[in-house]
Design a protein around this motif. Structure first.
Motif, mmCIF file in Angstrom:
data_model
loop_
_atom_site.group_PDB
_atom_site.id
_atom_site.type_symbol
_atom_site.label_atom_id
_atom_site.label_comp_id
_atom_site.label_asym_id
_atom_site.label_seq_id
_atom_site.Cartn_x
_atom_site.Cartn_y
_atom_site.Cartn_z
ATOM 1 N N ASN A 41 38.637 28.520 2.534
ATOM 2 C CA ASN A 41 38.253 27.712 3.684
ATOM 3 C C ASN A 41 38.595 26.245 3.391
ATOM 4 O O ASN A 41 38.011 25.639 2.487
ATOM 5 N N THR A 71 41.730 31.391 8.265
ATOM 6 C CA THR A 71 41.119 30.362 7.424
ATOM 7 C C THR A 71 40.762 29.095 8.200
ATOM 8 O O THR A 71 39.745 28.458 7.917
ATOM 9 N N ALA A 124 34.609 31.974 6.358
ATOM 10 C CA ALA A 124 35.107 31.188 7.492
ATOM 11 C C ALA A 124 34.300 31.578 8.727
ATOM 12 O O ALA A 124 33.972 32.756 8.907
#
Length: 238
Positions: free
Chosen positions: A143, A192, A156
């Motif tokens: 992340n 992400t 995420a």
């Protein structure tokens, strides 16, 4: 022959019993007409008064008490909300890996509504996903908003309302990448950071999906949603 004159008969002034006097029909005033006129007058006065109030409510500055007269009551925005625990999310991930389903990220994701409940809007559905990494997949997904947090860099969380035409996207895998995929028109976002990488959202240069801000409590393992960065169906600007 007598010269005496006979009296001339005089017309009688007494009405004959069989004779009826002429009937004169009275013309009373029509009360309905007066009542209707009053009702119309009252209606006009009431309509003008209502129009005045509506105009004041629509155009008054925010400082006036009547400014909100036409505005719907906004739903109450929720404060920090517990979403899940790291143990729960990581356990789902490990179970998916053991079953050979690491490329099915929906199996190790959780869905929740924030910062508004589903009764307020269906567009505030979000997902939190445990990001996969080696040795289960070749690339370590991180992340980018929490690169230095040992736990939050492995998860995420994003709003799922597609910024194209507001369908609900879902975690998936395609074109060699973990993504959030729209089943309606094919928009796809990186898992992400939720940046558009394919479909109409990419072609039109639309914004990334809103990001759910998170906090982690190492004492309890709780992962909490603290805020939503962006607007559902519109996106975020960071």
């Amino acid at each position: 022959m007598s010269d005496e004159k006979k009296p001339t008969p005089q017309p009688s002034t007494t009405a004959s019993p069989s004779a009826k006097p002429p009937t004169v029909s009275a013309q009373p005033a029509n009360p309905a007409t007066a009542k209707t006129a009053v009702s119309r007058r009252a209606f006009v006065v009431g309509a003008l008064g209502a129009s005045t109030l509506l105009a004041i409510g629509a155009f008054a500055p925010p400082s006036m008490p009547s400014w909100d007269i036409l505005n719907p009551l906004p739903p109450t925005k929720e404060g920090p909300t517990l979403v899940t625990t790291w143990k729960t999310l990581d356990s789902k991930y490990q179970n998916a890996v053991s079953k050979g389903n690491v490329y099915s990220p929906s199996e190790y994701s959780e869905f929740f509504y924030f910062p508004y409940p589903v009764t307020a809007s269906p567009y505030y559905k979000n997902v939190i996903t445990r990001l996969p990494g080696p040795p289960d997949v070749p690339i370590d997904l991180v992340n980018p908003f929490y690169p230095n947090d040992p736990i939050l860099k492995k998860v995420a969380a994003f709003n799922l309302t597609c910024v194209h035409l507001r369908c609900i996207v879902n975690p998936g895998y395609g074109s060699g990448e973990f993504r959030l995929q729209c089943p309606c028109h094919g928009s796809q976002y990186r898992l992400t950071d939720a940046v558009p990488v394919a479909g109409p959202a990419f072609d039109l240069g639309l914004l990334p999906l809103p990001r759910v801000k998170l906090s982690y409590d190492p004492a309890t393992g709780n992962i909490t949603a603290t805020d939503l960065d962006g607007t559902a169906g519109v996106g975020r600007t960071d």
